[in-house]
Design a protein around this motif. Sequence first.
Motif, PDB file in Angstrom:
ATOM      1  N   MET A  22      49.332  -9.699   9.955  1.00 36.25           N
ATOM      2  CA  MET A  22      48.046 -10.373  10.131  1.00 36.25           C
ATOM      3  C   MET A  22      47.068  -9.458  10.860  1.00 36.25           C
ATOM      4  SD  MET A  22      49.512 -14.032  11.394  1.00 36.25           S
ATOM      5  CE  MET A  22      48.102 -15.073  11.115  1.00 36.25           C
ATOM      6  N   VAL A  23      45.796  -9.627  10.579  1.00 34.52           N
ATOM      7  CA  VAL A  23      44.756  -8.876  11.269  1.00 34.52           C
ATOM      8  C   VAL A  23      44.020  -9.828  12.194  1.00 34.52           C
ATOM      9  CG1 VAL A  23      42.635  -7.530  11.022  1.00 34.52           C
ATOM     10  CG2 VAL A  23      44.497  -7.244   9.371  1.00 34.52           C
ATOM     11  N   ALA A  24      44.230  -9.639  13.480  1.00 33.46           N
ATOM     12  CA  ALA A  24      43.496 -10.422  14.468  1.00 33.46           C
ATOM     13  C   ALA A  24      42.163  -9.730  14.707  1.00 33.46           C
ATOM     14  CB  ALA A  24      44.294 -10.521  15.764  1.00 33.46           C
ATOM     15  N   ALA A  25      41.126 -10.525  14.989  1.00 26.41           N
ATOM     16  CA  ALA A  25      39.784  -9.966  15.157  1.00 26.41           C
ATOM     17  C   ALA A  25      39.173 -10.431  16.465  1.00 26.41           C
ATOM     18  CB  ALA A  25      38.902 -10.389  13.993  1.00 26.41           C
ATOM     19  N   GLU A  35      39.882  -0.314  18.086  1.00 29.85           N
ATOM     20  CA  GLU A  35      41.110  -1.036  17.787  1.00 29.85           C
ATOM     21  C   GLU A  35      42.012  -1.092  19.018  1.00 29.85           C
ATOM     22  OE1 GLU A  35      44.850  -0.374  14.823  1.00 29.85           O
ATOM     23  OE2 GLU A  35      42.844  -0.143  13.976  1.00 29.85           O
ATOM     24  N   GLY A  36      42.533  -2.275  19.306  1.00 32.53           N
ATOM     25  CA  GLY A  36      43.438  -2.453  20.432  1.00 32.53           C
ATOM     26  C   GLY A  36      42.754  -2.585  21.775  1.00 32.53           C
ATOM     27  N   ARG A  37      41.451  -2.648  21.812  1.00 32.93           N
ATOM     28  CA  ARG A  37      40.693  -2.712  23.072  1.00 32.93           C
ATOM     29  C   ARG A  37      41.101  -3.919  23.913  1.00 32.93           C
ATOM     30  NH1 ARG A  37      38.514  -3.842  27.340  1.00 32.93           N
ATOM     31  NH2 ARG A  37      36.321  -3.747  27.819  1.00 32.93           N
ATOM     32  N   LEU A  38      41.184  -5.077  23.300  1.00 36.30           N
ATOM     33  CA  LEU A  38      41.511  -6.294  24.036  1.00 36.30           C
ATOM     34  C   LEU A  38      43.003  -6.575  24.047  1.00 36.30           C
ATOM     35  CD1 LEU A  38      38.668  -8.603  22.717  1.00 36.30           C
ATOM     36  CD2 LEU A  38      38.755  -7.349  24.863  1.00 36.30           C
ATOM     37  N   GLN A  39      43.658  -6.231  22.976  1.00 45.99           N
ATOM     38  CA  GLN A  39      45.090  -6.467  22.822  1.00 45.99           C
ATOM     39  C   GLN A  39      45.548  -5.560  21.697  1.00 45.99           C
ATOM     40  OE1 GLN A  39      47.521  -7.800  20.760  1.00 45.99           O
ATOM     41  NE2 GLN A  39      48.945  -8.765  22.157  1.00 45.99           N
ATOM     42  N   ARG A  43      43.110  -5.715  15.549  1.00 45.13           N
ATOM     43  CA  ARG A  43      42.764  -4.520  14.785  1.00 45.13           C
ATOM     44  C   ARG A  43      41.335  -4.517  14.271  1.00 45.13           C
ATOM     45  NH1 ARG A  43      47.894  -4.163  10.866  1.00 45.13           N
ATOM     46  NH2 ARG A  43      46.627  -5.738   9.879  1.00 45.13           N
ATOM     47  N   ALA A  44      40.658  -5.643  14.341  1.00 42.84           N
ATOM     48  CA  ALA A  44      39.280  -5.710  13.854  1.00 42.84           C
ATOM     49  C   ALA A  44      38.388  -6.142  15.008  1.00 42.84           C
ATOM     50  CB  ALA A  44      39.176  -6.698  12.700  1.00 42.84           C
ATOM     51  N   ASN A  45      37.588  -5.220  15.504  1.00 41.98           N
ATOM     52  CA  ASN A  45      36.682  -5.496  16.610  1.00 41.98           C
ATOM     53  C   ASN A  45      35.254  -5.336  16.119  1.00 41.98           C
ATOM     54  OD1 ASN A  45      38.488  -5.690  19.128  1.00 41.98           O
ATOM     55  ND2 ASN A  45      39.252  -3.893  18.042  1.00 41.98           N
ATOM     56  N   TYR A  46      34.433  -6.326  16.401  1.00 43.32           N
ATOM     57  CA  TYR A  46      33.053  -6.312  15.947  1.00 43.32           C
ATOM     58  C   TYR A  46      32.117  -6.332  17.144  1.00 43.32           C
ATOM     59  CZ  TYR A  46      35.223  -7.425  11.528  1.00 43.32           C
ATOM     60  OH  TYR A  46      36.002  -7.384  10.415  1.00 43.32           O
ATOM     61  N   LEU A  47      31.102  -5.521  17.080  1.00 36.21           N
ATOM     62  CA  LEU A  47      30.102  -5.434  18.129  1.00 36.21           C
ATOM     63  C   LEU A  47      28.946  -6.373  17.789  1.00 36.21           C
ATOM     64  CD1 LEU A  47      29.330  -3.898  20.700  1.00 36.21           C
ATOM     65  CD2 LEU A  47      28.262  -2.176  19.244  1.00 36.21           C
ATOM     66  N   ALA A  48      28.545  -7.207  18.750  1.00 35.51           N
ATOM     67  CA  ALA A  48      27.466  -8.169  18.514  1.00 35.51           C
ATOM     68  C   ALA A  48      26.717  -8.414  19.827  1.00 35.51           C
ATOM     69  CB  ALA A  48      28.033  -9.482  17.978  1.00 35.51           C
ATOM     70  N   CYS A  49      25.547  -8.999  19.715  1.00 32.06           N
ATOM     71  CA  CYS A  49      24.799  -9.373  20.908  1.00 32.06           C
ATOM     72  C   CYS A  49      25.525 -10.539  21.594  1.00 32.06           C
ATOM     73  CB  CYS A  49      23.365  -9.744  20.553  1.00 32.06           C
ATOM     74  SG  CYS A  49      23.225 -11.194  19.491  1.00 32.06           S
ATOM     75  N   SER A  50      25.266 -10.705  22.873  1.00 34.81           N
ATOM     76  CA  SER A  50      25.961 -11.724  23.662  1.00 34.81           C
ATOM     77  C   SER A  50      25.875 -13.129  23.077  1.00 34.81           C
ATOM     78  CB  SER A  50      25.445 -11.707  25.102  1.00 34.81           C
ATOM     79  OG  SER A  50      25.730 -10.456  25.685  1.00 34.81           O
ATOM     80  N   TYR A  56      30.525 -17.269  18.241  1.00 35.53           N
ATOM     81  CA  TYR A  56      31.832 -17.122  17.594  1.00 35.53           C
ATOM     82  C   TYR A  56      32.946 -17.691  18.469  1.00 35.53           C
ATOM     83  CZ  TYR A  56      30.034 -14.391  13.701  1.00 35.53           C
ATOM     84  OH  TYR A  56      29.375 -13.997  12.556  1.00 35.53           O
ATOM     85  N   ALA A  57      32.818 -17.533  19.777  1.00 37.56           N
ATOM     86  CA  ALA A  57      33.824 -18.108  20.680  1.00 37.56           C
ATOM     87  C   ALA A  57      33.813 -19.632  20.590  1.00 37.56           C
ATOM     88  CB  ALA A  57      33.555 -17.655  22.115  1.00 37.56           C
ATOM     89  N   LEU A  58      32.633 -20.223  20.565  1.00 36.23           N
ATOM     90  CA  LEU A  58      32.541 -21.682  20.435  1.00 36.23           C
ATOM     91  C   LEU A  58      33.104 -22.156  19.095  1.00 36.23           C
ATOM     92  CD1 LEU A  58      28.987 -22.286  21.934  1.00 36.23           C
ATOM     93  CD2 LEU A  58      31.179 -22.938  22.961  1.00 36.23           C
ATOM     94  N   ALA A  59      32.835 -21.381  18.052  1.00 35.88           N
ATOM     95  CA  ALA A  59      33.335 -21.746  16.722  1.00 35.88           C
ATOM     96  C   ALA A  59      34.848 -21.567  16.642  1.00 35.88           C
ATOM     97  CB  ALA A  59      32.641 -20.903  15.653  1.00 35.88           C
ATOM     98  N   GLY A  60      35.360 -20.607  17.412  1.00 35.98           N
ATOM     99  CA  GLY A  60      36.797 -20.358  17.397  1.00 35.98           C
ATOM    100  C   GLY A  60      37.279 -19.583  16.190  1.00 35.98           C
ATOM    101  N   THR A  61      36.356 -18.998  15.447  1.00 30.74           N
ATOM    102  CA  THR A  61      36.717 -18.239  14.251  1.00 30.74           C
ATOM    103  C   THR A  61      35.589 -17.285  13.883  1.00 30.74           C
ATOM    104  OG1 THR A  61      37.420 -18.383  11.940  1.00 30.74           O
ATOM    105  CG2 THR A  61      35.790 -19.999  12.676  1.00 30.74           C
ATOM    106  N   LEU A  62      35.956 -16.228  13.187  1.00 29.92           N
ATOM    107  CA  LEU A  62      34.946 -15.332  12.614  1.00 29.92           C
ATOM    108  C   LEU A  62      34.672 -15.693  11.173  1.00 29.92           C
ATOM    109  CD1 LEU A  62      36.126 -11.866  13.986  1.00 29.92           C
ATOM    110  CD2 LEU A  62      34.293 -13.319  14.819  1.00 29.92           C
ATOM    111  N   ASP A  63      35.517 -16.548  10.630  1.00 32.60           N
ATOM    112  CA  ASP A  63      35.393 -16.971   9.240  1.00 32.60           C
ATOM    113  C   ASP A  63      34.457 -18.178   9.152  1.00 32.60           C
ATOM    114  OD1 ASP A  63      35.773 -17.149   6.517  1.00 32.60           O
ATOM    115  OD2 ASP A  63      37.684 -18.203   6.683  1.00 32.60           O
ATOM    116  N   ILE A  64      33.188 -17.923   9.458  1.00 31.23           N
ATOM    117  CA  ILE A  64      32.196 -18.996   9.500  1.00 31.23           C
ATOM    118  C   ILE A  64      30.836 -18.439   9.105  1.00 31.23           C
ATOM    119  CG2 ILE A  64      31.781 -18.614  11.970  1.00 31.23           C
ATOM    120  CD1 ILE A  64      31.201 -21.609  12.256  1.00 31.23           C
ATOM    121  N   ASP A  65      30.071 -19.235   8.424  1.00 32.10           N
ATOM    122  CA  ASP A  65      28.685 -18.891   8.107  1.00 32.10           C
ATOM    123  C   ASP A  65      27.831 -19.571   9.172  1.00 32.10           C
ATOM    124  OD1 ASP A  65      26.065 -18.722   7.211  1.00 32.10           O
ATOM    125  OD2 ASP A  65      26.598 -19.080   5.118  1.00 32.10           O
ATOM    126  N   LEU A  66      27.345 -18.787  10.125  1.00 29.36           N
ATOM    127  CA  LEU A  66      26.603 -19.363  11.251  1.00 29.36           C
ATOM    128  C   LEU A  66      25.280 -20.001  10.844  1.00 29.36           C
ATOM    129  CD1 LEU A  66      27.272 -16.682  14.013  1.00 29.36           C
ATOM    130  CD2 LEU A  66      28.302 -18.947  13.789  1.00 29.36           C
TER     131      LEU A  66
END
Length: 125
Positions: A22-25, A35-39, A43-50, A56-66
């Motif tokens: 599995m690929v955790a993001a 890769e591996g910065r947090l754990q 393997r998938a780390n994305y840079l975004a504004c705060s 994304y944290a509130l949504a609990g997923t990256l698989d979402i159309d905001l």
Amino acid sequence: MDKDKSCSWFWSHNQIFREEDMVAAAVLSGNWNFEGRLQPLIRANYLACSPLVVAYALAGTLDIDLETEPIGLGKDGKQIFFRDIWPSTEEVANVVQSSVLPEMFKASYEAITQGNPMWNQLSVP
């Protein structure tokens, strides 16, 4: 899920991530998005504004159309969308106007061309 529970859950399920390949993001607001910065298994780390990190944290997923999908539910059970929590241009301008003051920059930049004394003492080839 709070941070401690989330992290301990992830660590306790490492084997599943390995076995299933599995690929955790993660979404980060800093520039340490490697890769591996947090754990090690993330393997998938994305840079975004705060604000996006929070969304994304509130949504609990990256698989979402905001733009079209809710990021959560309010106390009243009503869907909350990203557009509901994103500040307007006017709100941002008001905060900047009241919080970012010229004095904050004068001390830092009035002697910027003079440099650092140790830096200035370096010999230049």
